[in-house]
Design a protein around this motif. Sequence first.
Motif, PDB file in Angstrom:
ATOM      1  N   LYS A 266      95.916  21.899  43.118  1.00 34.86           N
ATOM      2  CA  LYS A 266      95.454  23.086  42.404  1.00 34.86           C
ATOM      3  C   LYS A 266      94.886  24.115  43.369  1.00 34.86           C
ATOM      4  O   LYS A 266      95.134  25.317  43.241  1.00 34.86           O
ATOM      5  CB  LYS A 266      94.400  22.689  41.369  1.00 34.86           C
ATOM      6  CG  LYS A 266      93.904  23.855  40.531  1.00 34.86           C
ATOM      7  CD  LYS A 266      92.879  23.388  39.507  1.00 34.86           C
ATOM      8  CE  LYS A 266      92.367  24.571  38.679  1.00 34.86           C
ATOM      9  NZ  LYS A 266      91.343  24.138  37.689  1.00 34.86           N
ATOM     10  N   TYR A 267      94.136  23.633  44.366  1.00 34.17           N
ATOM     11  CA  TYR A 267      93.552  24.555  45.340  1.00 34.17           C
ATOM     12  C   TYR A 267      94.625  25.218  46.195  1.00 34.17           C
ATOM     13  O   TYR A 267      94.525  26.397  46.534  1.00 34.17           O
ATOM     14  CB  TYR A 267      92.559  23.813  46.244  1.00 34.17           C
ATOM     15  CG  TYR A 267      92.067  24.664  47.399  1.00 34.17           C
ATOM     16  CD1 TYR A 267      91.129  25.666  47.196  1.00 34.17           C
ATOM     17  CD2 TYR A 267      92.574  24.477  48.684  1.00 34.17           C
ATOM     18  CE1 TYR A 267      90.696  26.456  48.238  1.00 34.17           C
ATOM     19  CE2 TYR A 267      92.152  25.266  49.733  1.00 34.17           C
ATOM     20  CZ  TYR A 267      91.208  26.248  49.511  1.00 34.17           C
ATOM     21  OH  TYR A 267      90.783  27.043  50.542  1.00 34.17           O
TER      22      TYR A 267
ATOM     23  N   GLU B 114      97.572  26.095  45.368  1.00 34.91           N
ATOM     24  CA  GLU B 114      98.163  27.209  44.624  1.00 34.91           C
ATOM     25  C   GLU B 114      97.246  28.427  44.665  1.00 34.91           C
ATOM     26  O   GLU B 114      97.703  29.560  44.883  1.00 34.91           O
ATOM     27  CB  GLU B 114      98.416  26.783  43.178  1.00 34.91           C
ATOM     28  CG  GLU B 114      99.440  25.661  43.030  1.00 34.91           C
ATOM     29  CD  GLU B 114      99.606  25.222  41.597  1.00 34.91           C
ATOM     30  OE1 GLU B 114      98.912  25.798  40.720  1.00 34.91           O
ATOM     31  OE2 GLU B 114     100.420  24.320  41.330  1.00 34.91           O
ATOM     32  N   GLU B 115      95.936  28.191  44.455  1.00 35.61           N
ATOM     33  CA  GLU B 115      94.984  29.298  44.489  1.00 35.61           C
ATOM     34  C   GLU B 115      94.885  29.880  45.896  1.00 35.61           C
ATOM     35  O   GLU B 115      94.757  31.102  46.061  1.00 35.61           O
ATOM     36  CB  GLU B 115      93.616  28.820  44.014  1.00 35.61           C
ATOM     37  CG  GLU B 115      93.587  28.399  42.550  1.00 35.61           C
ATOM     38  CD  GLU B 115      92.211  27.940  42.113  1.00 35.61           C
ATOM     39  OE1 GLU B 115      91.347  27.759  42.999  1.00 35.61           O
ATOM     40  OE2 GLU B 115      91.998  27.772  40.896  1.00 35.61           O
ATOM     41  N   GLU B 116      94.928  28.994  46.904  1.00 37.86           N
ATOM     42  CA  GLU B 116      94.824  29.457  48.282  1.00 37.86           C
ATOM     43  C   GLU B 116      95.977  30.380  48.641  1.00 37.86           C
ATOM     44  O   GLU B 116      95.798  31.392  49.340  1.00 37.86           O
ATOM     45  CB  GLU B 116      94.801  28.261  49.231  1.00 37.86           C
ATOM     46  CG  GLU B 116      94.633  28.650  50.699  1.00 37.86           C
ATOM     47  CD  GLU B 116      94.745  27.460  51.633  1.00 37.86           C
ATOM     48  OE1 GLU B 116      94.221  27.546  52.751  1.00 37.86           O
ATOM     49  OE2 GLU B 116      95.361  26.457  51.235  1.00 37.86           O
TER      50      GLU B 116
ATOM     51  N   GLU C  66      97.654  32.376  46.627  1.00 28.31           N
ATOM     52  CA  GLU C  66      97.415  33.674  46.011  1.00 28.31           C
ATOM     53  C   GLU C  66      96.315  34.441  46.735  1.00 28.31           C
ATOM     54  O   GLU C  66      96.408  35.662  46.924  1.00 28.31           O
ATOM     55  CB  GLU C  66      97.045  33.477  44.534  1.00 28.31           C
ATOM     56  CG  GLU C  66      98.140  32.844  43.684  1.00 28.31           C
ATOM     57  CD  GLU C  66      99.384  33.719  43.635  1.00 28.31           C
ATOM     58  OE1 GLU C  66      99.244  34.962  43.634  1.00 28.31           O
ATOM     59  OE2 GLU C  66     100.497  33.158  43.605  1.00 28.31           O
ATOM     60  N   ILE C  67      95.268  33.714  47.139  1.00 32.45           N
ATOM     61  CA  ILE C  67      94.159  34.372  47.852  1.00 32.45           C
ATOM     62  C   ILE C  67      94.631  34.933  49.182  1.00 32.45           C
ATOM     63  O   ILE C  67      94.287  36.056  49.568  1.00 32.45           O
ATOM     64  CB  ILE C  67      92.997  33.373  48.054  1.00 32.45           C
ATOM     65  CG1 ILE C  67      92.364  33.023  46.708  1.00 32.45           C
ATOM     66  CG2 ILE C  67      91.953  33.946  49.002  1.00 32.45           C
ATOM     67  CD1 ILE C  67      91.342  31.913  46.794  1.00 32.45           C
TER      68      ILE C  67
END
Length: 212
Positions: free
Chosen positions: A118-119, A121-123, A125-126
């Motif tokens: 999950k992280y 995926e967020e990373e 985008e960030i």
Amino acid sequence: MTDDPRTQPLREWNRLARENTENAIVSSMFEGVLEASEPIESFATWLLAGTAAVASFFISNADKLLPVITKAGFITCGIFLCLSCIFGLLSKVFALRCHVGSRTSAAVKKTFLDHLAKYKEEETEIQRGAEFWGISLQSGIGMERVLQEFLAPFPSWVKWLTMRNLKKNAGNPQIAYLSQVKSFHAQGVSAFLQALCFIGFLGSGFVFAAVI
């Protein structure tokens, strides 16, 4: 062409992929070995129950057995029975440590991988947002903070042992299995000594009965 700087990321990716796969295979081998802990525990439990039953019979019929195997024989057989029980209990303790470690590692591994995916995926985008704005952001999981928060409710000696173990085995990708394998080894040795002492009890009984 192999020394072309442009291929460095590809070669690093290849190296990491190989190492991760090799580490995963080794982990699978450790997990396979640890599966043998359960049948060893069953054997130790069966032998421990049998030893306890024999010891109970031995004590309740001491007056009848003493003339047959003598006092020295009775004491020798009793010592072997006690040692067999002690090693049987130790085998059970090491089996418990092995099972607890395996189940804890499996639970942590599953949830850890879920949170990590999950992280990631967020990373992504960030980092795309950071690249758009032309800024640099520190990414990655801060394991020091994770360990600090995790160990906070535990006693000081648990924190000390955990950090000592982490420093001692720093860089070892199989650190999660080291203590389990040690417990498994100790469990097997204890079960072997348990059986050996029970055989010693039987042998002593026959020897002392034969000399009468």
